[in-house]
Design a protein around this motif. Sequence first.
Motif, PDB file in Angstrom:
ATOM      1  N   ALA A 191     -86.539 -87.556 -93.274  1.00 43.91           N
ATOM      2  CA  ALA A 191     -86.677 -89.203 -92.506  1.00 43.91           C
ATOM      3  C   ALA A 191     -86.014 -89.082 -91.225  1.00 43.91           C
ATOM      4  CB  ALA A 191     -86.359 -90.277 -93.374  1.00 43.91           C
ATOM      5  N   ARG A 223     -81.479 -93.519 -86.547  1.00 43.39           N
ATOM      6  CA  ARG A 223     -81.146 -95.092 -86.510  1.00 43.39           C
ATOM      7  C   ARG A 223     -79.794 -95.421 -87.179  1.00 43.39           C
ATOM      8  NH1 ARG A 223     -86.652 -95.817 -87.147  1.00 43.39           N
ATOM      9  NH2 ARG A 223     -86.523 -96.521 -89.252  1.00 43.39           N
ATOM     10  N   MET A 224     -79.871 -95.144 -88.596  1.00 41.14           N
ATOM     11  CA  MET A 224     -78.634 -95.148 -89.429  1.00 41.14           C
ATOM     12  C   MET A 224     -77.342 -94.739 -88.659  1.00 41.14           C
ATOM     13  SD  MET A 224     -80.119 -94.162 -93.058  1.00 41.14           S
ATOM     14  CE  MET A 224     -78.625 -94.456 -93.974  1.00 41.14           C
ATOM     15  N   ARG A 283     -86.380 -90.026 -87.988  1.00 41.21           N
ATOM     16  CA  ARG A 283     -86.139 -91.432 -86.905  1.00 41.21           C
ATOM     17  C   ARG A 283     -85.164 -92.338 -87.793  1.00 41.21           C
ATOM     18  NH1 ARG A 283     -92.042 -92.659 -85.048  1.00 41.21           N
ATOM     19  NH2 ARG A 283     -92.446 -90.687 -83.528  1.00 41.21           N
ATOM     20  N   GLN A 284     -85.434 -92.242 -89.335  1.00 43.83           N
ATOM     21  CA  GLN A 284     -84.598 -93.395 -89.890  1.00 43.83           C
ATOM     22  C   GLN A 284     -83.231 -92.952 -90.016  1.00 43.83           C
ATOM     23  OE1 GLN A 284     -85.438 -93.789 -94.083  1.00 43.83           O
ATOM     24  NE2 GLN A 284     -83.796 -95.307 -94.602  1.00 43.83           N
ATOM     25  N   GLU A 285     -82.758 -91.545 -90.163  1.00 42.48           N
ATOM     26  CA  GLU A 285     -81.382 -91.180 -89.939  1.00 42.48           C
ATOM     27  C   GLU A 285     -80.830 -91.128 -88.710  1.00 42.48           C
ATOM     28  OE1 GLU A 285     -80.345 -87.935 -92.360  1.00 42.48           O
ATOM     29  OE2 GLU A 285     -81.376 -88.553 -94.109  1.00 42.48           O
ATOM     30  N   GLY A 323     -83.861 -87.836 -83.322  1.00 43.93           N
ATOM     31  CA  GLY A 323     -84.865 -87.746 -83.905  1.00 43.93           C
ATOM     32  C   GLY A 323     -85.536 -86.535 -84.008  1.00 43.93           C
ATOM     33  N   GLU A 350     -79.366-101.695 -87.636  1.00 34.70           N
ATOM     34  CA  GLU A 350     -80.346-101.067 -87.138  1.00 34.70           C
ATOM     35  C   GLU A 350     -81.662-101.566 -86.360  1.00 34.70           C
ATOM     36  OE1 GLU A 350     -82.247 -97.985 -89.931  1.00 34.70           O
ATOM     37  OE2 GLU A 350     -80.418 -98.212 -91.177  1.00 34.70           O
ATOM     38  N   GLU A 351     -81.768-103.061 -86.740  1.00 32.39           N
ATOM     39  CA  GLU A 351     -82.887-103.949 -86.004  1.00 32.39           C
ATOM     40  C   GLU A 351     -82.330-104.095 -84.759  1.00 32.39           C
ATOM     41  OE1 GLU A 351     -81.338-106.444 -89.524  1.00 32.39           O
ATOM     42  OE2 GLU A 351     -81.762-104.337 -89.215  1.00 32.39           O
TER      43      GLU A 351
END
Length: 287
Positions: A29, A35-36, A31-33, A19, A46-47
């Motif tokens: 984004a 995780r992806m 953090r989102q990327e 991140g 991701e969860e």
Amino acid sequence: MTSCADPGGSVGAFLCQAGQVLRAAGIEAPRQEARMLLAHVLACREEDLLRDPRAPVATQAGADFTALLRRRVAREPMAHLVGHVGFWTLDLAVSPDTLIPRADSEAIVEAALDGFADGGRVLDLGTGTGALLLAVLAERPGAWGVGVDCVPAAARLAARNAAANGLASRAAFLAADWDSAIAGRFDLVLSNPPYIASAEIPALMPEVARYEPALALDGGADGLDAYRRAIGRLPALLAPGGRAVLELGAGQRAAVESIAAGAGLVAISARTDLGGIDRALVLALRG
């Protein structure tokens, strides 16, 4: 990669450091990327990563993740790294041979479905991944269609996407000069043509300018070359009562309507994208 807070080599450590690296690279984004990318490498959701951040990441998986992270820092599109993207209700494979389908283009699907009767014939000029054609066919189970792209690898990819989404029996794809290879008439013609003015391409975001195919971007000096070609063919391609739906670049509606009027077509409606930009123009034969 070194730890941010969790022990080295854990899911949380990889996500935290990634991140930071992505944020420093200007990714919107990060953090989102992160995780992806890690979910892609670990073949999980991701969860699942968030459920157990102290879970260890195997050495090879960590190396694979780091390699992908470097490519993303160089602004290679996320869709290229994971190999697919969601569009409409579909999951589509992507490659450097095609534009990456974007949410803005769903305005074309919405406009196309409005009033398009099931059982109709659809033509997609410059089909790329097949996104527009396949999205329409997914919503109209009695329809069938043809996608044409001048890049053979793109036509092959679109055919694979049709098969992966259960639509192969109703979709055919051709590698050909898309504005002159087709004879016959269609109830619906779709196109997302190249519409960026040549001089503007270097200033696009790096993911586009560096990695997406110039053939699918470059619309000539004024961005309108492909519209002139495609619209000139529409009178011979549209069945009586048929419609064409074209994607527009920002600020191009009036110019494209003028080109259409010169070819004997009339603009009957337009639809905006989520940003309020005129994105889909619906054309029909005059009279």
